[in-house]
Design a protein around this motif. Structure first.
Motif, mmCIF file in Angstrom:
data_model
loop_
_atom_site.group_PDB
_atom_site.id
_atom_site.type_symbol
_atom_site.label_atom_id
_atom_site.label_comp_id
_atom_site.label_asym_id
_atom_site.label_seq_id
_atom_site.Cartn_x
_atom_site.Cartn_y
_atom_site.Cartn_z
ATOM 1 N N THR A 45 23.862 114.856 -49.774
ATOM 2 C CA THR A 45 23.600 114.301 -48.455
ATOM 3 C C THR A 45 22.764 115.259 -47.622
ATOM 4 N N GLY A 46 21.880 114.708 -46.824
ATOM 5 C CA GLY A 46 21.092 115.527 -45.917
ATOM 6 C C GLY A 46 21.726 115.553 -44.539
ATOM 7 N N LEU A 47 21.318 116.505 -43.739
ATOM 8 C CA LEU A 47 21.790 116.638 -42.362
ATOM 9 C C LEU A 47 20.687 116.151 -41.440
ATOM 10 N N GLN A 48 21.030 115.244 -40.531
ATOM 11 C CA GLN A 48 20.041 114.771 -39.573
ATOM 12 C C GLN A 48 19.876 115.805 -38.464
ATOM 13 N N VAL A 49 18.619 116.138 -38.203
ATOM 14 C CA VAL A 49 18.279 117.100 -37.161
ATOM 15 C C VAL A 49 17.472 116.367 -36.102
ATOM 16 N N ILE A 50 17.866 116.500 -34.840
ATOM 17 C CA ILE A 50 17.133 115.912 -33.731
ATOM 18 C C ILE A 50 16.415 117.045 -33.015
ATOM 19 N N VAL A 51 15.083 116.885 -32.905
ATOM 20 C CA VAL A 51 14.264 117.917 -32.283
ATOM 21 C C VAL A 51 13.558 117.307 -31.079
ATOM 22 N N SER A 69 9.624 123.442 -46.109
ATOM 23 C CA SER A 69 10.894 124.128 -45.861
ATOM 24 C C SER A 69 10.920 124.613 -44.421
ATOM 25 N N MET A 70 12.120 124.598 -43.849
ATOM 26 C CA MET A 70 12.242 124.968 -42.448
ATOM 27 C C MET A 70 13.549 125.678 -42.158
ATOM 28 N N VAL A 71 13.565 126.349 -41.021
ATOM 29 C CA VAL A 71 14.756 127.000 -40.477
ATOM 30 C C VAL A 71 15.030 126.323 -39.144
ATOM 31 N N VAL A 72 16.279 125.915 -38.938
ATOM 32 C CA VAL A 72 16.662 125.252 -37.694
ATOM 33 C C VAL A 72 17.858 125.977 -37.091
ATOM 34 N N GLU A 73 17.755 126.284 -35.831
ATOM 35 C CA GLU A 73 18.897 126.773 -35.068
ATOM 36 C C GLU A 73 19.276 125.675 -34.098
ATOM 37 N N GLY A 74 20.565 125.461 -33.925
ATOM 38 C CA GLY A 74 20.971 124.411 -33.011
ATOM 39 C C GLY A 74 22.465 124.258 -32.919
ATOM 40 N N ASN A 75 22.866 123.127 -32.326
ATOM 41 C CA ASN A 75 24.274 122.834 -32.100
ATOM 42 C C ASN A 75 24.686 121.631 -32.938
ATOM 43 N N LEU A 76 25.755 121.780 -33.684
ATOM 44 C CA LEU A 76 26.304 120.698 -34.489
ATOM 45 C C LEU A 76 27.173 119.848 -33.581
ATOM 46 N N VAL A 77 26.787 118.573 -33.432
ATOM 47 C CA VAL A 77 27.490 117.673 -32.507
ATOM 48 C C VAL A 77 27.851 116.384 -33.230
ATOM 49 N N PRO A 78 28.876 115.688 -32.756
ATOM 50 C CA PRO A 78 29.207 114.391 -33.363
ATOM 51 C C PRO A 78 28.030 113.424 -33.225
ATOM 52 N N SER A 79 27.782 112.673 -34.266
ATOM 53 C CA SER A 79 26.664 111.733 -34.253
ATOM 54 C C SER A 79 27.098 110.398 -33.663
ATOM 55 N N PRO A 80 26.310 109.836 -32.768
ATOM 56 C CA PRO A 80 26.638 108.509 -32.235
ATOM 57 C C PRO A 80 26.283 107.394 -33.221
ATOM 58 N N ALA A 81 25.478 107.703 -34.213
ATOM 59 C CA ALA A 81 25.040 106.692 -35.188
ATOM 60 C C ALA A 81 26.123 106.436 -36.226
ATOM 61 N N ALA A 82 26.164 105.207 -36.716
ATOM 62 C CA ALA A 82 27.116 104.860 -37.771
ATOM 63 C C ALA A 82 26.639 105.461 -39.089
ATOM 64 N N LYS A 85 28.761 111.624 -39.696
ATOM 65 C CA LYS A 85 29.727 112.226 -38.784
ATOM 66 C C LYS A 85 29.065 113.214 -37.828
ATOM 67 N N TRP A 86 28.100 114.005 -38.338
ATOM 68 C CA TRP A 86 27.505 115.079 -37.565
ATOM 69 C C TRP A 86 25.990 114.982 -37.550
ATOM 70 N N GLU A 87 25.404 115.573 -36.525
ATOM 71 C CA GLU A 87 23.968 115.786 -36.483
ATOM 72 C C GLU A 87 23.725 117.135 -35.813
ATOM 73 N N LEU A 88 22.558 117.669 -36.045
ATOM 74 C CA LEU A 88 22.218 118.972 -35.489
ATOM 75 C C LEU A 88 21.176 118.784 -34.395
ATOM 76 N N ARG A 89 21.510 119.203 -33.182
ATOM 77 C CA ARG A 89 20.570 119.179 -32.060
ATOM 78 C C ARG A 89 19.856 120.527 -32.057
ATOM 79 N N ALA A 90 18.589 120.510 -32.424
ATOM 80 C CA ALA A 90 17.833 121.752 -32.580
ATOM 81 C C ALA A 90 17.580 122.434 -31.245
ATOM 82 N N THR A 91 17.709 123.762 -31.255
ATOM 83 C CA THR A 91 17.316 124.572 -30.104
ATOM 84 C C THR A 91 16.090 125.416 -30.444
ATOM 85 N N ARG A 92 15.812 125.565 -31.752
ATOM 86 C CA ARG A 92 14.619 126.278 -32.221
ATOM 87 C C ARG A 92 14.329 125.826 -33.640
#
Length: 179
Positions: A45-51, A69-82, A85-92
């Motif tokens: 499974t992949g992790l959804q990242v919102i940038v 390939s990428m590096v993402v820093e961010g906050n793991l938050v509950p996903s509102p999408a069905a 469970k989780w998505e990553l809100r990128a900060t960098r």
């Protein structure tokens, strides 16, 4: 500290300031933000990242293509999408390596015949990822079984009748040259 995607997806609580690294499976752009699906090979499974457009590194979002390939820093938050469970809100975000426009793997499934033509990319496909995980678990179970019974694992040489370049003659007895 890097967090594996499988550990992020298995998290029981939201987490701030995590770093994930991996390959982009897909990118969808909307007005003012982008969705990226990131996979590091630790799970299928992949992790959804919102940038958001304000995130440092977003100016180069067009270079964040499938296979890069990428590096993402961010906050793991509950996903509102069905369905997730989780998505990553990128900060960098940081592009670690680009993929050229001819990168052959896309989100869709690929036939075995096609995957045979790109042997170096097979591990990034879901099919081979699943096979390698299954094989790893089975090999671990077999080794654990024998280790618990005090067996010693030894790599033995392969014994074969093949003598491709003639090294077998090195140890053959040579006739004496007495004159």
């Amino acid at each position: 500290m890097r967090v594996l995607i499988k550990n992020a997806l298995a998290s029981t609580e939201a987490k701030d300031n995590i770093t994930v690294k991996g390959w982009i499976r897909t990118r969808r752009d909307a007005k003012g933000f982008s969705f990226l699906e990131l996979n590091d090979g630790s799970c299928l499974t992949g992790l959804q990242v919102i940038v958001d457009a304000q995130v440092p590194g977003y100016a180069d979002i067009a270079r964040f293509t499938t296979g890069a390939s990428m590096v993402v820093e961010g906050n793991l938050v509950p996903s509102p999408a069905a369905g997730q469970k989780w998505e990553l809100r990128a900060t960098r975000i940081e592009l670690a390596g680009e993929a050229d426009a001819t990168y052959p793997l896309q989100k869709k499934g690929h036939s075995l015949e096609f995957l045979r033509t790109i042997a170096h990319l097979r591990p990034r496909s879901n099919l081979f990822g699943a096979i390698f995980r299954t094989r790893s678990r089975l090999a671990y179970a077999v080794h654990q079984f024998f280790q618990e019974r005090d067996f010693v694992y030894v790599h033995t040489p392969i014994i074969t009748a093949s003598d491709c370049e003639g090294p077998g003659r090195c140890f053959a007895s040579q006739p004496s040259r007495a004159t």
